[in-house]
Motif scaffolding. Structure first.
Motif, PDB file in Angstrom:
ATOM      1  N   TRP A   8      -4.155  -5.200 -11.168  1.00 27.31           N
ATOM      2  CA  TRP A   8      -4.283  -5.845  -9.858  1.00 27.31           C
ATOM      3  C   TRP A   8      -4.606  -4.826  -8.785  1.00 27.31           C
ATOM      4  O   TRP A   8      -4.408  -3.617  -8.975  1.00 27.31           O
ATOM      5  CB  TRP A   8      -2.984  -6.566  -9.500  1.00 27.31           C
ATOM      6  CG  TRP A   8      -1.795  -5.638  -9.475  1.00 27.31           C
ATOM      7  CD1 TRP A   8      -1.378  -4.855  -8.438  1.00 27.31           C
ATOM      8  CD2 TRP A   8      -0.896  -5.385 -10.557  1.00 27.31           C
ATOM      9  NE1 TRP A   8      -0.283  -4.132  -8.810  1.00 27.31           N
ATOM     10  CE2 TRP A   8       0.044  -4.440 -10.104  1.00 27.31           C
ATOM     11  CE3 TRP A   8      -0.791  -5.874 -11.863  1.00 27.31           C
ATOM     12  CZ2 TRP A   8       1.086  -3.961 -10.906  1.00 27.31           C
ATOM     13  CZ3 TRP A   8       0.245  -5.389 -12.659  1.00 27.31           C
ATOM     14  CH2 TRP A   8       1.167  -4.449 -12.180  1.00 27.31           C
ATOM     15  N   CYS A   9      -5.087  -5.355  -7.665  1.00 32.16           N
ATOM     16  CA  CYS A   9      -5.296  -4.543  -6.468  1.00 32.16           C
ATOM     17  C   CYS A   9      -4.075  -4.765  -5.583  1.00 32.16           C
ATOM     18  O   CYS A   9      -3.658  -5.894  -5.376  1.00 32.16           O
ATOM     19  CB  CYS A   9      -6.572  -5.014  -5.763  1.00 32.16           C
ATOM     20  SG  CYS A   9      -6.721  -4.481  -4.045  1.00 32.16           S
ATOM     21  N   SER A  10      -3.513  -3.705  -5.062  1.00 33.67           N
ATOM     22  CA  SER A  10      -2.292  -3.849  -4.271  1.00 33.67           C
ATOM     23  C   SER A  10      -2.557  -4.254  -2.824  1.00 33.67           C
ATOM     24  O   SER A  10      -1.658  -4.319  -2.005  1.00 33.67           O
ATOM     25  CB  SER A  10      -1.439  -2.588  -4.349  1.00 33.67           C
ATOM     26  OG  SER A  10      -0.898  -2.478  -5.648  1.00 33.67           O
ATOM     27  N   LYS A  11      -3.811  -4.495  -2.533  1.00 32.59           N
ATOM     28  CA  LYS A  11      -4.215  -5.217  -1.324  1.00 32.59           C
ATOM     29  C   LYS A  11      -4.055  -4.482   0.007  1.00 32.59           C
ATOM     30  O   LYS A  11      -4.923  -4.549   0.855  1.00 32.59           O
ATOM     31  CB  LYS A  11      -3.439  -6.542  -1.266  1.00 32.59           C
ATOM     32  CG  LYS A  11      -4.037  -7.586  -0.363  1.00 32.59           C
ATOM     33  CD  LYS A  11      -3.331  -8.911  -0.611  1.00 32.59           C
ATOM     34  CE  LYS A  11      -3.793  -9.981   0.338  1.00 32.59           C
ATOM     35  NZ  LYS A  11      -3.142 -11.264   0.045  1.00 32.59           N
ATOM     36  N   ILE A  12      -2.945  -3.804   0.211  1.00 31.61           N
ATOM     37  CA  ILE A  12      -2.677  -3.251   1.536  1.00 31.61           C
ATOM     38  C   ILE A  12      -2.910  -1.736   1.581  1.00 31.61           C
ATOM     39  O   ILE A  12      -3.069  -1.157   2.646  1.00 31.61           O
ATOM     40  CB  ILE A  12      -1.235  -3.597   1.983  1.00 31.61           C
ATOM     41  CG1 ILE A  12      -0.973  -3.237   3.457  1.00 31.61           C
ATOM     42  CG2 ILE A  12      -0.195  -2.917   1.104  1.00 31.61           C
ATOM     43  CD1 ILE A  12      -1.639  -4.132   4.437  1.00 31.61           C
ATOM     44  N   CYS A  13      -2.979  -1.071   0.418  1.00 35.49           N
ATOM     45  CA  CYS A  13      -2.973   0.404   0.432  1.00 35.49           C
ATOM     46  C   CYS A  13      -4.232   1.020   1.028  1.00 35.49           C
ATOM     47  O   CYS A  13      -4.167   2.114   1.602  1.00 35.49           O
ATOM     48  CB  CYS A  13      -2.666   0.975  -0.946  1.00 35.49           C
ATOM     49  SG  CYS A  13      -2.787  -0.158  -2.302  1.00 35.49           S
ATOM     50  N   CYS A  14      -5.391   0.350   0.923  1.00 36.03           N
ATOM     51  CA  CYS A  14      -6.584   0.890   1.587  1.00 36.03           C
ATOM     52  C   CYS A  14      -6.347   0.943   3.096  1.00 36.03           C
ATOM     53  O   CYS A  14      -6.616   1.955   3.748  1.00 36.03           O
ATOM     54  CB  CYS A  14      -7.804   0.005   1.318  1.00 36.03           C
ATOM     55  SG  CYS A  14      -8.658   0.379  -0.215  1.00 36.03           S
ATOM     56  N   THR A  15      -5.869  -0.175   3.631  1.00 34.63           N
ATOM     57  CA  THR A  15      -5.663  -0.253   5.077  1.00 34.63           C
ATOM     58  C   THR A  15      -4.556   0.700   5.513  1.00 34.63           C
ATOM     59  O   THR A  15      -4.694   1.412   6.523  1.00 34.63           O
ATOM     60  CB  THR A  15      -5.315  -1.696   5.478  1.00 34.63           C
ATOM     61  OG1 THR A  15      -6.261  -2.568   4.866  1.00 34.63           O
ATOM     62  CG2 THR A  15      -5.361  -1.879   6.968  1.00 34.63           C
TER      63      THR A  15
ATOM     64  N   LEU B 280      -6.717   6.864  -3.457  1.00 27.31           N
ATOM     65  CA  LEU B 280      -6.431   5.424  -3.438  1.00 27.31           C
ATOM     66  C   LEU B 280      -6.146   4.904  -4.855  1.00 27.31           C
ATOM     67  O   LEU B 280      -6.421   5.568  -5.844  1.00 27.31           O
ATOM     68  CB  LEU B 280      -7.611   4.656  -2.832  1.00 27.31           C
ATOM     69  CG  LEU B 280      -7.928   4.958  -1.368  1.00 27.31           C
ATOM     70  CD1 LEU B 280      -8.971   3.981  -0.843  1.00 27.31           C
ATOM     71  CD2 LEU B 280      -6.679   4.905  -0.502  1.00 27.31           C
ATOM     72  N   CYS B 281      -5.612   3.682  -4.883  1.00 27.95           N
ATOM     73  CA  CYS B 281      -5.390   2.960  -6.144  1.00 27.95           C
ATOM     74  C   CYS B 281      -4.491   3.718  -7.114  1.00 27.95           C
ATOM     75  O   CYS B 281      -4.717   3.684  -8.327  1.00 27.95           O
ATOM     76  CB  CYS B 281      -6.698   2.626  -6.848  1.00 27.95           C
ATOM     77  SG  CYS B 281      -7.895   1.751  -5.836  1.00 27.95           S
ATOM     78  N   VAL B 282      -3.481   4.393  -6.631  1.00 28.71           N
ATOM     79  CA  VAL B 282      -2.545   5.058  -7.546  1.00 28.71           C
ATOM     80  C   VAL B 282      -1.520   4.018  -7.997  1.00 28.71           C
ATOM     81  O   VAL B 282      -0.712   3.545  -7.198  1.00 28.71           O
ATOM     82  CB  VAL B 282      -1.847   6.266  -6.876  1.00 28.71           C
ATOM     83  CG1 VAL B 282      -0.837   6.887  -7.846  1.00 28.71           C
ATOM     84  CG2 VAL B 282      -2.879   7.289  -6.428  1.00 28.71           C
ATOM     85  N   GLY B 283      -1.607   3.634  -9.265  1.00 30.94           N
ATOM     86  CA  GLY B 283      -0.717   2.588  -9.770  1.00 30.94           C
ATOM     87  C   GLY B 283      -1.281   1.200  -9.568  1.00 30.94           C
ATOM     88  O   GLY B 283      -0.555   0.205  -9.665  1.00 30.94           O
ATOM     89  N   SER B 284      -2.550   1.108  -9.248  1.00 34.20           N
ATOM     90  CA  SER B 284      -3.221  -0.190  -9.148  1.00 34.20           C
ATOM     91  C   SER B 284      -4.565  -0.065  -9.861  1.00 34.20           C
ATOM     92  O   SER B 284      -5.100   1.035  -9.993  1.00 34.20           O
ATOM     93  CB  SER B 284      -3.501  -0.581  -7.704  1.00 34.20           C
ATOM     94  OG  SER B 284      -2.357  -0.471  -6.905  1.00 34.20           O
ATOM     95  N   ARG B 285      -5.108  -1.175 -10.292  1.00 35.80           N
ATOM     96  CA  ARG B 285      -6.464  -1.223 -10.831  1.00 35.80           C
ATOM     97  C   ARG B 285      -6.639  -0.202 -11.952  1.00 35.80           C
ATOM     98  O   ARG B 285      -7.619   0.533 -11.993  1.00 35.80           O
ATOM     99  CB  ARG B 285      -7.482  -0.972  -9.714  1.00 35.80           C
ATOM    100  CG  ARG B 285      -7.262  -1.870  -8.512  1.00 35.80           C
ATOM    101  CD  ARG B 285      -8.226  -1.574  -7.402  1.00 35.80           C
ATOM    102  NE  ARG B 285      -9.581  -1.939  -7.739  1.00 35.80           N
ATOM    103  CZ  ARG B 285     -10.656  -1.384  -7.196  1.00 35.80           C
ATOM    104  NH1 ARG B 285     -10.532  -0.436  -6.304  1.00 35.80           N
ATOM    105  NH2 ARG B 285     -11.843  -1.778  -7.545  1.00 35.80           N
TER     106      ARG B 285
HETATM  107  S1  SF4 Z   1      -5.980  -2.012  -1.546  1.00 34.33           S
HETATM  108 FE1  SF4 Z   1      -7.410  -0.344  -1.890  1.00 34.33          FE
HETATM  109  S2  SF4 Z   1      -6.122   1.378  -2.588  1.00 34.33           S
HETATM  110 FE2  SF4 Z   1      -4.918  -0.489  -2.816  1.00 34.33          FE
HETATM  111  S3  SF4 Z   1      -5.267  -1.074  -4.931  1.00 34.33           S
HETATM  112 FE3  SF4 Z   1      -6.718  -2.245  -3.663  1.00 34.33          FE
HETATM  113  S4  SF4 Z   1      -8.573  -0.992  -3.667  1.00 34.33           S
HETATM  114 FE4  SF4 Z   1      -6.906   0.325  -4.406  1.00 34.33          FE
END
Ligand code: SF4
Ligand SMILES: Cc1cc2nc3c(=O)[nH]c(=O)nc-3n(C[C@H](O)[C@H](O)[C@H](O)COP(=O)(O)OP(=O)(O)OC[C@H]3O[C@@H](n4cnc5c(N)ncnc54)[C@H](O)[C@@H]3O)c2cc1C
Ligand code: SF4
Ligand code: SF4
Lengths: 265, 350
Positions: free
Chosen positions: B176-183, B163-168
């Motif tokens: 920033w958190c890309s918001k949708i990638c976890c889901t 997760l969080c590749v290129g975010s946070r």
């Molecule tokens: S949505 Fe999840 S994976 Fe995406 S940047 Fe935020 S914490 Fe990381």
């Protein structure tokens, strides 16, 4: 020691050589102390499946490691090494050797279910503890625990006759755990009870002890229950890849010493 | 009727704005850089969408068809806006194809750019063929080919999603958190388990941000019904032993280093600001947020307002956003643009 205070270097992972020369340099004794790697190099997906196949372990895959079970745990309050959250994790990742390090603590769960009510994901950690203790015993890692001996004595009487005799359960339990029947505290209790009990009751229980009465029409129920128990046992053994010879761990472990609380460790 | 409203970008947000305005008879001109409408879900080829479960080509394809059939919408594909001048009610835009458009207001729905994983070389993308991105796995699924290791086409037995590749990640200037990638990752893990039941899927996370109702429908469901495993670790490095990928990191829950073999590693890539934003900022005279997205003027004023009166923003152009929220923002911005074209400023919370 609670796991968050655990030392990263375990004494048994230290390797020292009395005599060692590397590239012509004498590094005998302390100079040659090496620490074995703590790196986890693989996951074993089979362990979780085995625990999940035993009663109580069904929901283990839900755990998200919040630690509520450990925080609320009765036993953890007095034995900081008792950590359901941690063991659940080890099982899920298949870190069997780590789990086995704690094999003499895991069975100490007192089934108070505080964890069950604290767990936000309905993992039922109490059930997982039970399943894990069961697994350890079935795999031959631990001897039969005293409570397991008690449960077996109790169950066998119920299955055989549809009822139990208190005194006989106690007698059987002491025999299984190789304890003398004439224990001071027990004699004292029996004596005090006898003093207050109506004579009629005393006679009745002495009679029951000798005649071992059954619940009427029990035979049919007994067969059904036995069939069910055997089917369950077979299923569990299959799930744990245990072959037939080991399939009666009770008999195999009958002579093994009984595990006891090791809080002093 | 007043002049048309200019909509720049034909993704979910732009399509929603064009549809909303078109359905009340307001003329719009929809300018799209690519040769097709549909935005990221169509151009990249996503599979089943969160949270509808519908295939992107059906759900977003439906939006495209609706807009293309709407007589109030003029679509100009393979074009960008070169100049933009004037004031609310009387803007003039020139396009790269030479067209000149008179517009009463404008809505920027220019979306985002996928993070390029090459910028995190320690995670093996571009070095090892079996390290892929969520976009690529979406394509494997949507094309019907199924999830396969690119190196030799085999079915993976064990997949890691990072997760969080290129975010946070301040190291690469992305706070920033890309918001949708976890889901999206939880959804993808379930899709992989569904297609390949023997394949174990591990998700390496710092936090799980399946916000709102996605908690039970994606995070919990992926664990409880699909037995996806979540491990709290930010991976240090992805290497290879010549046969398999090796994922190295620290399992923070047991405080132990890990080097675990995997068949496939998936980067859950983030949503960068659109690479065109500097140009868009100059052409439209709108300020950018300090992270490079198009800045919203405020939170409770005219919905979608930018620093330039009469120019509005919606969707992923203004920050990482989901499709449904992009659509909702586009409707709100359409309302604001309609009012601005009539020289009214519609304050949302007055
Ligand atoms: S949505 Fe999840 S994976 Fe995406 S940047 Fe935020 S914490 Fe990381
Ligand atoms: C791997 C991945 C999976 C995702 N899955 C989901 C999901 O399942 N559900 C969900 O809700 N969200 C999902 N998202 C998020 C989703 O992609 C966005 O919410 C959505 O695309 C935002 O729509 P948009 O119209 O704002 O922007 P975009 O979809 O980016 O559309 C922008 C459009 O503008 C065009 N454009 C760009 N610059 C210019 C310019 N200068 N001039 C003219 N046109 C221009 C682009 O070509 C594009 O067509 C996912 C994101 C990723 C990275
Ligand atoms: S049931 Fe066992 S594990 Fe749960 S709180 Fe009680 S002692 Fe602890
Ligand atoms: S309380 Fe439940 S979810 Fe939390 S660590 Fe314990 S078993 Fe896992």
């Amino acid at each position: 020691m609670p796991i968050h205070e655990k030392s990263l270097i375990r004494p048994e992972n230290l390797r020292t050589h009395e005599k060692l020369t590397i590239d012509g340099v004498d590094v005998s004794g302390h100079w040659s102390t090496f620490i074995e790697s703590r790196v986890i190099t693989d996951y074993n997906e089979a362990l979780e499946a085995e625990i999940a196949a035993l009663p109580g372990g069904e929901n283990i895959h839900r755990c998200w490691q919040c630690g509520s079970c450990t925080n609320s745990c009765t036993v953890n309050a007095i034995e900081p090494r008792f950590n359901p959250r941690y063991w659940i994790y080890l099982i899920r990742m298949g870190l069997e050797s780590e789990l086995l390090r704690d094999k003499d603590i895991i069975w100490q769960c007192v089934s108070c279910h505080k964890c069950t009510y604290a767990c936000p994901r309905d993992v039922v950690p109490e059930g997982v503890m039970k399943a894990t203790a069961h697994w350890l015993e079935m795999k031959g890692h631990t001897a039969t625990s005293p409570s397991m001996h008690f449960d077996r004595e109790f169950t066998e009487q119920v299955v055989a006759r549809g009822r139990i005799e208190d005194v006989e359960v106690l007698r059987g339990f002491f025999k299984r755990t190789r304890q003398p029947l004439m224990q001071d505290w027990l004699v004292e209790i029996a004596w005090r009870i006898a003093k207050r009990l109506p004579v009629k009751w005393g006679l009745k229980s002495a009679f029951s002890l000798l005649r071992k009465p059954r619940t009427r029409g029990w035979a049919k129920a007994r067969r059904a229950i036995e069939d069910y128990i055997h089917a369950q046992e077979e299923e569990h053994e299959k799930a744990l890849h245990i072959g037939k010879p080991q399939s009666r761990p009770r008999a195999a472990n009958e002579n093994a010493p009984v595990s006891r609380p090791s809080a002093a460790e | 009727m007043s002049k048309p409203i200019l909509i720049v970008g034909g993704g979910p947000a732009g399509l929603a704005a064009a549809h909303a305005l078109g359905s009340i008879g307001q003329k719009t001109v929809l300018v799209e850089k690519a040769d097709r409408l549909g935005g990221a879900p169509i151009l990249t080829g996503y599979a089943k969408l969160v949270p509808s479960g519908q295939w992107a080509k059906d759900a977003i394809g439906g939006m495209v068809a609706r807009v293309e059939a709407n007589p109030a919408v003029t679509v100009r594909k393979s074009a960008i806006v070169k100049t933009f001048s004037g004031q609310p009610g009387a803007f003039t835009a020139t396009l790269s194809d030479g067209a000149i458009i008179e517009a009463s207001a404008a809505i920027l729905t220019t979306g985002f750019t996928h993070f390029d994983s090459v910028n995190k070389p320690e995670w093996g993308f571009g070095t090892f063929p079996d390290v892929v991105t969520t976009s690529q796995v979406e394509q494997m699924i949507s094309s019907g080919r199924g999830v396969r290791c690119p190196s030799d086409g085999r079915k993976p037995k064990r997949v890691a999603i990072l997760l969080c590749v290129g975010s946070r990640d301040r190291q690469i200037g992305r706070e920033w958190c890309s918001k949708i990638c976890c889901t999206v990752s939880a959804n993808m893990a379930m899709e992989i388990r569904e297609e390949l039941p023997d394949c174990h899927v591990y998700i390496y996370y710092m936090d799980i941000r399946t916000f709102g109702l996605y908690e039970s429908d994606y995070y919990w469901k992926s664990q409880e019904e699909f037995k996806v495993k979540y491990i709290k670790a930010r991976i240090a490095e992805v290497t290879s032993d010549g046969k398999q990928l090796i994922v190295k990191g620290e399992d923070t829950l047991v405080k132990r280093p890990i080097t675990i073999p995997f068949d496939m590693v998936v980067h859950a890539i983030g949503m960068d600001p659109n690479v065109d934003n500097m140009t868009l900022s100059a052409v439209f005279g709108v300020d950018l947020h300090r992270h490079g997205y198009i800045a919203r003027k405020d939170a409770y004023g005219a919905m979608g307002a930018t620093s330039r009166t009469g120019v509005f923003v919606a969707g992923a152009a203004a920050g990482p956003e989901t499709i449904d929220d992009s659509i909702a923002q586009a409707h709100a911005a359409a309302m604001s643009a309609l009012a601005a074209g009539r020289n009214q400023i519609l304050q949302a919370a007055e």
